[in-house]
Write a protein that holds these residues in place. Structure first.
Motif, PDB file in Angstrom:
ATOM      1  N   ALA A   2      28.329  24.510  46.453  1.00 48.38           N
ATOM      2  CA  ALA A   2      29.419  25.461  46.220  1.00 48.38           C
ATOM      3  C   ALA A   2      30.075  25.844  47.542  1.00 48.38           C
ATOM      4  O   ALA A   2      29.398  26.100  48.542  1.00 48.38           O
ATOM      5  N   GLU A   3      31.400  25.880  47.545  1.00 44.64           N
ATOM      6  CA  GLU A   3      32.173  26.295  48.708  1.00 44.64           C
ATOM      7  C   GLU A   3      32.324  27.808  48.670  1.00 44.64           C
ATOM      8  O   GLU A   3      32.636  28.382  47.619  1.00 44.64           O
ATOM      9  N   ILE A   4      32.103  28.478  49.773  1.00 45.36           N
ATOM     10  CA  ILE A   4      32.179  29.934  49.850  1.00 45.36           C
ATOM     11  C   ILE A   4      33.394  30.334  50.677  1.00 45.36           C
ATOM     12  O   ILE A   4      33.565  29.872  51.804  1.00 45.36           O
ATOM     13  N   VAL A   5      34.236  31.193  50.101  1.00 40.91           N
ATOM     14  CA  VAL A   5      35.437  31.664  50.795  1.00 40.91           C
ATOM     15  C   VAL A   5      35.517  33.177  50.650  1.00 40.91           C
ATOM     16  O   VAL A   5      35.309  33.707  49.551  1.00 40.91           O
ATOM     17  N   GLU A   6      35.841  33.860  51.741  1.00 41.32           N
ATOM     18  CA  GLU A   6      35.994  35.311  51.695  1.00 41.32           C
ATOM     19  C   GLU A   6      37.447  35.696  51.447  1.00 41.32           C
ATOM     20  O   GLU A   6      38.357  35.162  52.084  1.00 41.32           O
ATOM     21  N   ALA A   7      37.648  36.616  50.516  1.00 40.71           N
ATOM     22  CA  ALA A   7      38.979  37.187  50.258  1.00 40.71           C
ATOM     23  C   ALA A   7      38.800  38.392  49.356  1.00 40.71           C
ATOM     24  O   ALA A   7      37.861  38.449  48.546  1.00 40.71           O
ATOM     25  N   GLN A   8      39.697  39.346  49.490  1.00 48.55           N
ATOM     26  CA  GLN A   8      39.733  40.500  48.608  1.00 48.55           C
ATOM     27  C   GLN A   8      40.990  40.433  47.757  1.00 48.55           C
ATOM     28  O   GLN A   8      42.032  39.966  48.222  1.00 48.55           O
ATOM     29  N   TYR A   9      40.900  40.925  46.538  1.00 49.40           N
ATOM     30  CA  TYR A   9      42.041  40.868  45.639  1.00 49.40           C
ATOM     31  C   TYR A   9      43.290  41.464  46.258  1.00 49.40           C
ATOM     32  O   TYR A   9      44.394  40.943  46.108  1.00 49.40           O
ATOM     33  N   ASP A  60      44.202  41.611  49.262  1.00 49.20           N
ATOM     34  CA  ASP A  60      44.694  40.891  50.437  1.00 49.20           C
ATOM     35  C   ASP A  60      45.421  39.640  49.964  1.00 49.20           C
ATOM     36  O   ASP A  60      44.823  38.589  49.769  1.00 49.20           O
ATOM     37  N   ARG A  61      46.719  39.750  49.797  1.00 48.00           N
ATOM     38  CA  ARG A  61      47.518  38.670  49.218  1.00 48.00           C
ATOM     39  C   ARG A  61      47.423  37.389  50.056  1.00 48.00           C
ATOM     40  O   ARG A  61      47.230  36.298  49.502  1.00 48.00           O
ATOM     41  N   ALA A  62      47.532  37.485  51.369  1.00 53.45           N
ATOM     42  CA  ALA A  62      47.533  36.291  52.217  1.00 53.45           C
ATOM     43  C   ALA A  62      46.189  35.579  52.174  1.00 53.45           C
ATOM     44  O   ALA A  62      46.120  34.346  52.031  1.00 53.45           O
ATOM     45  N   ALA A  63      45.092  36.351  52.304  1.00 51.55           N
ATOM     46  CA  ALA A  63      43.760  35.742  52.283  1.00 51.55           C
ATOM     47  C   ALA A  63      43.466  35.133  50.915  1.00 51.55           C
ATOM     48  O   ALA A  63      42.859  34.057  50.814  1.00 51.55           O
ATOM     49  N   SER A  64      43.913  35.790  49.856  1.00 49.83           N
ATOM     50  CA  SER A  64      43.679  35.273  48.513  1.00 49.83           C
ATOM     51  C   SER A  64      44.446  33.981  48.272  1.00 49.83           C
ATOM     52  O   SER A  64      43.917  33.023  47.692  1.00 49.83           O
ATOM     53  N   GLU A  65      45.694  33.950  48.727  1.00 44.18           N
ATOM     54  CA  GLU A  65      46.488  32.732  48.561  1.00 44.18           C
ATOM     55  C   GLU A  65      45.841  31.558  49.293  1.00 44.18           C
ATOM     56  O   GLU A  65      45.741  30.446  48.762  1.00 44.18           O
ATOM     57  N   ALA A  66      45.358  31.815  50.512  1.00 41.53           N
ATOM     58  CA  ALA A  66      44.687  30.754  51.265  1.00 41.53           C
ATOM     59  C   ALA A  66      43.413  30.308  50.560  1.00 41.53           C
ATOM     60  O   ALA A  66      43.100  29.112  50.509  1.00 41.53           O
ATOM     61  N   ALA A  67      42.669  31.260  50.000  1.00 44.58           N
ATOM     62  CA  ALA A  67      41.407  30.944  49.330  1.00 44.58           C
ATOM     63  C   ALA A  67      41.616  30.119  48.067  1.00 44.58           C
ATOM     64  O   ALA A  67      40.730  29.364  47.649  1.00 44.58           O
ATOM     65  N   VAL A  95      41.347  53.548  41.407  1.00 43.43           N
ATOM     66  CA  VAL A  95      42.602  54.160  40.999  1.00 43.43           C
ATOM     67  C   VAL A  95      43.754  53.156  41.050  1.00 43.43           C
ATOM     68  O   VAL A  95      44.739  53.279  40.314  1.00 43.43           O
ATOM     69  N   ASP A  96      43.629  52.121  41.917  1.00 34.48           N
ATOM     70  CA  ASP A  96      44.718  51.150  42.060  1.00 34.48           C
ATOM     71  C   ASP A  96      44.284  49.742  41.645  1.00 34.48           C
ATOM     72  O   ASP A  96      44.748  48.751  42.175  1.00 34.48           O
ATOM     73  N   ARG A  97      43.378  49.660  40.669  1.00 33.89           N
ATOM     74  CA  ARG A  97      42.874  48.353  40.258  1.00 33.89           C
ATOM     75  C   ARG A  97      43.983  47.449  39.748  1.00 33.89           C
ATOM     76  O   ARG A  97      43.978  46.241  40.013  1.00 33.89           O
ATOM     77  N   VAL A  98      44.947  47.967  39.017  1.00 33.27           N
ATOM     78  CA  VAL A  98      46.028  47.124  38.506  1.00 33.27           C
ATOM     79  C   VAL A  98      46.817  46.514  39.664  1.00 33.27           C
ATOM     80  O   VAL A  98      47.191  45.334  39.622  1.00 33.27           O
ATOM     81  N   ASP A  99      47.059  47.294  40.708  1.00 34.96           N
ATOM     82  CA  ASP A  99      47.763  46.752  41.875  1.00 34.96           C
ATOM     83  C   ASP A  99      46.948  45.636  42.528  1.00 34.96           C
ATOM     84  O   ASP A  99      47.509  44.622  42.967  1.00 34.96           O
ATOM     85  N   GLU A 100      45.628  45.823  42.607  1.00 36.69           N
ATOM     86  CA  GLU A 100      44.765  44.760  43.138  1.00 36.69           C
ATOM     87  C   GLU A 100      44.898  43.492  42.309  1.00 36.69           C
ATOM     88  O   GLU A 100      45.038  42.385  42.846  1.00 36.69           O
ATOM     89  N   HIS A 101      44.827  43.660  41.002  1.00 25.85           N
ATOM     90  CA  HIS A 101      44.928  42.509  40.107  1.00 25.85           C
ATOM     91  C   HIS A 101      46.268  41.799  40.264  1.00 25.85           C
ATOM     92  O   HIS A 101      46.325  40.561  40.331  1.00 25.85           O
ATOM     93  N   ARG A 102      47.327  42.580  40.322  1.00 29.22           N
ATOM     94  CA  ARG A 102      48.659  41.968  40.443  1.00 29.22           C
ATOM     95  C   ARG A 102      48.791  41.181  41.740  1.00 29.22           C
ATOM     96  O   ARG A 102      49.358  40.082  41.749  1.00 29.22           O
ATOM     97  N   ALA A 103      48.256  41.721  42.829  1.00 32.85           N
ATOM     98  CA  ALA A 103      48.324  41.017  44.111  1.00 32.85           C
ATOM     99  C   ALA A 103      47.576  39.694  44.029  1.00 32.85           C
ATOM    100  O   ALA A 103      48.052  38.659  44.537  1.00 32.85           O
ATOM    101  N   PHE A 104      46.427  39.694  43.383  1.00 29.72           N
ATOM    102  CA  PHE A 104      45.621  38.472  43.291  1.00 29.72           C
ATOM    103  C   PHE A 104      46.281  37.455  42.363  1.00 29.72           C
ATOM    104  O   PHE A 104      46.287  36.252  42.653  1.00 29.72           O
ATOM    105  N   VAL A 105      46.838  37.919  41.261  1.00 23.36           N
ATOM    106  CA  VAL A 105      47.545  37.017  40.348  1.00 23.36           C
ATOM    107  C   VAL A 105      48.747  36.390  41.050  1.00 23.36           C
ATOM    108  O   VAL A 105      49.001  35.181  40.934  1.00 23.36           O
ATOM    109  N   ASP A 106      49.479  37.194  41.793  1.00 23.84           N
ATOM    110  CA  ASP A 106      50.628  36.663  42.539  1.00 23.84           C
ATOM    111  C   ASP A 106      50.176  35.622  43.566  1.00 23.84           C
ATOM    112  O   ASP A 106      50.843  34.600  43.768  1.00 23.84           O
TER     113      ASP A 106
END
Length: 290
Positions: free
Chosen positions: A49-56, A58-65, A81-92
């Motif tokens: 398994a390949e391991i990559v670090e990123a947080q939802y 963090d749009r740039a790190a997630s896109e790279a991951a 409180v801002d979970r929806v914003d986290e989700h939206r950033a990761f989906v984007d």
């Protein structure tokens, strides 16, 4: 477009129970996996398994991951409180990286007016995924059956404004088994929404009785008014959104939103979901007691 067999399947949340069970199940099929975690130190030890670090968030790190990934298993983020914003950033980020298909762990009865306040977050995330243009599969799981015994406080009392409301709760292991089946052949499940429930609908009096019988620990249910529920939780000094979520867990039971039973777990896995009694028996066996 059909995913390349060499494209890694990305999994989030693999340091937790649900995501970890899915990752281990897929690893047994020798699929190429990319585990995306906030901390690589918490990654499960899976050969290849390949391991990559990123947080939802963090749009740039997630896109790279997510570059090179075609199918993504997205476990919903920790409550915040801002979970929806986290989700939206990761989906984007997923859309920008070229991900074709998201399998998302949503919530049973997700809607803009869900009594359970966090069900509204899941609905908003589903809508953002739909709007992204990517293919999707939604696993709408009911409350975790594993969590029901933990509702009792140190005094053995389950307190909340649930009335006689019932819940078709489902184990995380049953949800994981469904996710694995979907991810083994994601093209067959594009556009599908599965409602994952258990096969029984106990009320909290019945939950307390089952926990007492199976564990030997006396547990009872005490129905509260909504005002009492907010007052009894004030001692935790939690933010208002969190207290609303705690209380609305019980009011969702009372409203009847969580009691419907579906056959989707059996449909996907060929097995019947666990009952509370079966789950507690399995925990006793696992810990070598009895």
């Amino acid at each position: 477009m059909t995913s390349s067999p060499l494209a890694p399947l990305a999994i989030t949340g693999s340091s937790g129970h649900l995501g970890g069970a899915v990752a281990r199940g897929l690893a047994a099929h020798t699929l190429p996996l990319r585990l995306i975690l906030r901390s690589a130190k918490r990654a499960p030890a899976l050969v290849g398994a390949e391991i990559v670090e990123a947080q939802y968030r963090d749009r740039a790190a997630s896109e790279a991951a997510l570059r090179g990934v075609r199918t993504l298993f997205m476990v919903s983020a920790s409550e915040s409180v801002d979970r929806v914003d986290e989700h939206r950033a990761f989906v984007d980020a997923a859309a920008a990286a070229g991900v074709e298909h998201i399998v998302y762990t949503s919530f049973f009865g997700a809607a803009p007016d869900s009594v359970f306040t966090l069900g509204r977050d899941h609905y908003a995330t589903e809508q953002h995924i739909r709007d992204s243009g990517m293919q999707f599969t939604f696993l709408r799981d009911n409350f975790y059956l594993d969590f029901l015994p933990e509702l009792a406080g140190d005094d053995g009392v389950i307190r909340g404004p649930a009335g006689d409301g019932r819940v078709s709760a489902v184990t995380r292991d049953d949800i994981a088994a469904c996710a694995i089946e979907v991810l083994l052949n994601p093209e067959s499940h594009r556009g599908a929404t599965y409602e994952l429930t258990g096969r029984e609908t106990p009320n909290l009096d019945e939950v307390a009785a089952t926990v007492s019988r199976k564990t030997g620990r006396p547990v009872v249910f005490e129905n509260e008014t909504i005002e009492q529920a907010y007052a009894s939780r004030a001692v935790y000094d939690a933010p208002s959104w969190q207290v609303d979520a705690w209380v609305s867990t019980y009011t969702a039971f009372a409203a009847g939103e969580q009691q419907r039973i579906t056959s989707d777990v059996h449909r996907l896995t060929g097995r019947h979901p666990m009952t509370l009694s079966e789950y507690l028996d399995s925990r006793t066996t696992e810990h070598g007691v009895g």
